[in-house]
Design an enzyme around this catalytic site. Sequence first.
Site, PDB file in Angstrom:
ATOM      1  N   CYS A 126      -5.783  -9.660   2.745  1.00 38.73           N
ATOM      2  CA  CYS A 126      -6.817  -8.712   3.183  1.00 38.73           C
ATOM      3  C   CYS A 126      -8.114  -9.376   3.649  1.00 38.73           C
ATOM      4  O   CYS A 126      -8.490  -9.236   4.808  1.00 38.73           O
ATOM      5  CB  CYS A 126      -7.121  -7.739   2.051  1.00 38.73           C
ATOM      6  SG  CYS A 126      -5.648  -6.906   1.476  1.00 38.73           S
ATOM      7  N   LYS A 165      15.073  -3.063   2.121  1.00 38.06           N
ATOM      8  CA  LYS A 165      14.041  -2.615   1.168  1.00 38.06           C
ATOM      9  C   LYS A 165      14.439  -1.275   0.532  1.00 38.06           C
ATOM     10  O   LYS A 165      14.325  -1.080  -0.670  1.00 38.06           O
ATOM     11  CB  LYS A 165      12.728  -2.361   1.925  1.00 38.06           C
ATOM     12  CG  LYS A 165      11.752  -3.504   1.902  1.00 38.06           C
ATOM     13  CD  LYS A 165      10.437  -3.014   2.487  1.00 38.06           C
ATOM     14  CE  LYS A 165       9.571  -4.184   2.884  1.00 38.06           C
ATOM     15  NZ  LYS A 165       8.376  -3.769   3.628  1.00 38.06           N
ATOM     16  N   PHE A 186      -8.473   1.171  -1.192  1.00 39.10           N
ATOM     17  CA  PHE A 186      -9.269   0.104  -1.809  1.00 39.10           C
ATOM     18  C   PHE A 186      -8.494  -0.481  -2.991  1.00 39.10           C
ATOM     19  O   PHE A 186      -9.048  -0.706  -4.069  1.00 39.10           O
ATOM     20  CB  PHE A 186     -10.634   0.649  -2.252  1.00 39.10           C
ATOM     21  CG  PHE A 186     -11.419   1.273  -1.123  1.00 39.10           C
ATOM     22  CD1 PHE A 186     -12.072   0.477  -0.192  1.00 39.10           C
ATOM     23  CD2 PHE A 186     -11.469   2.646  -0.972  1.00 39.10           C
ATOM     24  CE1 PHE A 186     -12.772   1.038   0.868  1.00 39.10           C
ATOM     25  CE2 PHE A 186     -12.173   3.230   0.085  1.00 39.10           C
ATOM     26  CZ  PHE A 186     -12.824   2.422   1.005  1.00 39.10           C
ATOM     27  N   GLU A 207      -4.533  -6.063  -5.087  1.00 36.09           N
ATOM     28  CA  GLU A 207      -3.230  -6.521  -5.567  1.00 36.09           C
ATOM     29  C   GLU A 207      -3.391  -6.946  -7.021  1.00 36.09           C
ATOM     30  O   GLU A 207      -4.416  -7.498  -7.408  1.00 36.09           O
ATOM     31  CB  GLU A 207      -2.722  -7.692  -4.720  1.00 36.09           C
ATOM     32  CG  GLU A 207      -2.344  -7.248  -3.329  1.00 36.09           C
ATOM     33  CD  GLU A 207      -1.630  -8.325  -2.524  1.00 36.09           C
ATOM     34  OE1 GLU A 207      -0.960  -9.187  -3.111  1.00 36.09           O
ATOM     35  OE2 GLU A 207      -1.769  -8.282  -1.302  1.00 36.09           O
ATOM     36  N   VAL A 266       0.846  -1.212   0.000  1.00 36.61           N
ATOM     37  CA  VAL A 266       0.000   0.000   0.000  1.00 36.61           C
ATOM     38  C   VAL A 266       0.875   1.254   0.000  1.00 36.61           C
ATOM     39  O   VAL A 266       0.633   2.201  -0.761  1.00 36.61           O
ATOM     40  CB  VAL A 266      -0.939  -0.004   1.233  1.00 36.61           C
ATOM     41  CG1 VAL A 266      -1.695   1.319   1.345  1.00 36.61           C
ATOM     42  CG2 VAL A 266      -1.916  -1.162   1.154  1.00 36.61           C
TER      43      VAL A 266
HETATM   44  C1  UGA Z   1      -9.096  -6.680  -1.619  1.00 37.91           C
HETATM   45  C2  UGA Z   1     -10.145  -5.655  -2.056  1.00 37.91           C
HETATM   46  O1  UGA Z   1     -10.719  -6.053  -3.304  1.00 37.91           O
HETATM   47  C3  UGA Z   1      -9.536  -4.266  -2.186  1.00 37.91           C
HETATM   48  O2  UGA Z   1     -10.555  -3.320  -2.488  1.00 37.91           O
HETATM   49  C4  UGA Z   1      -8.879  -3.888  -0.846  1.00 37.91           C
HETATM   50  O3  UGA Z   1      -8.247  -2.625  -0.906  1.00 37.91           O
HETATM   51  C5  UGA Z   1      -7.820  -4.932  -0.510  1.00 37.91           C
HETATM   52  O4  UGA Z   1      -8.466  -6.226  -0.416  1.00 37.91           O
HETATM   53  C6  UGA Z   1      -7.212  -4.546   0.818  1.00 37.91           C
HETATM   54  O5  UGA Z   1      -7.904  -4.606   1.829  1.00 37.91           O
HETATM   55  O6  UGA Z   1      -6.082  -4.056   0.831  1.00 37.91           O
HETATM   56  P1  UGA Z   1      -7.192  -8.105  -2.859  1.00 37.91           P
HETATM   57  O7  UGA Z   1      -7.116  -8.893  -1.595  1.00 37.91           O
HETATM   58  O8  UGA Z   1      -5.959  -7.614  -3.491  1.00 37.91           O
HETATM   59  O9  UGA Z   1      -8.136  -6.801  -2.664  1.00 37.91           O
HETATM   60  O10 UGA Z   1      -7.887  -9.048  -3.950  1.00 37.91           O
HETATM   61  P2  UGA Z   1      -9.348  -9.285  -4.545  1.00 37.91           P
HETATM   62  O11 UGA Z   1      -9.322  -9.022  -5.988  1.00 37.91           O
HETATM   63  O12 UGA Z   1     -10.371  -8.586  -3.754  1.00 37.91           O
HETATM   64  O13 UGA Z   1      -9.481 -10.867  -4.346  1.00 37.91           O
HETATM   65  C7  UGA Z   1      -9.472 -11.459  -3.045  1.00 37.91           C
HETATM   66  C8  UGA Z   1      -9.691 -12.949  -3.133  1.00 37.91           C
HETATM   67  O14 UGA Z   1     -11.013 -13.245  -3.539  1.00 37.91           O
HETATM   68  C9  UGA Z   1      -8.790 -13.680  -4.148  1.00 37.91           C
HETATM   69  O15 UGA Z   1      -8.323 -14.886  -3.579  1.00 37.91           O
HETATM   70  C10 UGA Z   1      -9.696 -13.952  -5.323  1.00 37.91           C
HETATM   71  O16 UGA Z   1      -9.311 -15.075  -6.061  1.00 37.91           O
HETATM   72  C11 UGA Z   1     -11.021 -14.186  -4.605  1.00 37.91           C
HETATM   73  N1  UGA Z   1     -12.209 -13.921  -5.444  1.00 37.91           N
HETATM   74  C12 UGA Z   1     -12.453 -12.678  -5.915  1.00 37.91           C
HETATM   75  C13 UGA Z   1     -13.094 -14.968  -5.701  1.00 37.91           C
HETATM   76  O17 UGA Z   1     -12.895 -16.114  -5.261  1.00 37.91           O
HETATM   77  N2  UGA Z   1     -14.203 -14.702  -6.446  1.00 37.91           N
HETATM   78  C14 UGA Z   1     -14.478 -13.465  -6.924  1.00 37.91           C
HETATM   79  O18 UGA Z   1     -15.536 -13.310  -7.593  1.00 37.91           O
HETATM   80  C15 UGA Z   1     -13.580 -12.431  -6.667  1.00 37.91           C
END
Ligand code: UGA
Length: 459
Positions: free
Chosen positions: A278, A35, A153, A156, A11
């Site tokens: 997250c 780092k 928000f 990754e 972040v």
């Molecule tokens: C998430 C949020 O989407 C961000 O908005 C937030 O800022 C971030 O956490 C955080 O708190 O820093 P992230 O963890 O990077 O982001 O990834 P996501 O794209 O949200 O996916 C999370 C998990 O859910 C992954 O394992 C993905 O494969 C899974 N997922 C996502 C599903 O199984 N199905 C879906 O339809 C979407």
Amino acid sequence: MKIAVIGAGYVGLITAAGLAEIGHQVICVDDDTRKIEVLNSGGMFFYEPNLGDLVKRNQGAKRLEFISQVEVALEKCPVIFICVGTPPLENGDADLSSLELVARRISEHARGYHLVIEKSTVPVQTGRRLQKHFGTYGNNPLFQCDVASNPEFLREGSGVEDFFHPDRIVVGVDSERAAGLLEEIYHPLLRQSFACPVHENCGNRPRVPFVVTDINSAELIKHASNSFLAMKISFINMVADLCEAVGADVEKVAEAVGMDRRIGAGFLRPGVGFGGSCFPKDLQAFVRVGRNSGCDFTLLREVERINQSRIDLFIKKIKDELWVLRGKRIGVWGLAFKPRTDDVRFSPSLAVIRRLLAEGALVRAYDPQAMEKAKAVVPEIEYCSDAYAAAEGAEALLALTEWEEFLRLDLTKVFQIMARPLILDGRNMFPRARMAAHGFEYVDIGRGSPARKHLQMVP
Ligand code: UGA
């Protein structure tokens, strides 16, 4: 504006480089000198699309520097973003010790007015605690501060894109001065009036909503957003199981359900569940906050339970096909918790692999980016040089992270080199018809009964 970003993690680094790109003078501080050395020599220590270029360009333009002495940054910068990690403790609470340490350093070294902005994901009322901390320890008469919350928000894998094109910018403040400073900082993003470093032809973008709340509400918005998205995923996973049991297609169901604007199409992809640094952590922390406040958060505990049971269900599917796992060679495509990242924290793929190892299976895996990080936590499997090597001689192949690279593979070749052409797709990444055309036994999630029961084998 002169801005200090404390914490050069995922972040912090995107925030620092993004703020520099929209014209601010940014000093990014991390006490991990290794780092800082890597960043100062033009390197990166994790994979994130577009970030390396963004960092280099802003370093080159002298708008972004990396140092390890927080006091130097505090002397030069009236605005401080705190972006340190808040990992889960064993009891599910967020570990706020790094945040507290930064607060101590600020109260020791800061002089004059500072706006201290918490960007790390924190439980509601952390801002209040920070204010109390500065009231107690900030005994330097020359130090004055406002505390604000500005949750991120960023996803990754798309974090840079999300920084420049957010759905909203949320700020929690309790003074007009803090609100005014934050509006000024984000002005180019709110108006979308910058040259987009990510997309070509990125004109005519609508203004971004600027949501100003009290500090508690801003903190809560972050946990509520992540928990809601996690809830959508567990919901569709529950529906996927029903689809499988009755012979319906979860993709069609999700598509039509998501067309209702009140529901929305996103985060309705079923699979082996959510992972990453997250959702699992924030969900747990939010449940703890609810419990500590005397509120019934059973709903979210179920979301967590459903997510954990995805791994059991997937292992059951593997065993239904292979019966005994001991001594069997199983290929794995994908180790990261999702594509476009090398992050393996709480990765469902690693959770599946650990279960396979416990049953005595021989695992051979490949991931386009996450192998180094996976090796550090699961050294006992064989890491392959490409997706074909992971498939070679395998009695089953598990598709666990939906990297685009896997969709472009030569499936005829994969069919030929496997000992048994069986693919278990934990992310529904392949179209059933394509797998049928290649003659695979193909097991997916919630798209009706297992495909092979209906399909003709193609010689
Ligand atoms: C998430 C949020 O989407 C961000 O908005 C937030 O800022 C971030 O956490 C955080 O708190 O820093 P992230 O963890 O990077 O982001 O990834 P996501 O794209 O949200 O996916 C999370 C998990 O859910 C992954 O394992 C993905 O494969 C899974 N997922 C996502 C599903 O199984 N199905 C879906 O339809 C979407």
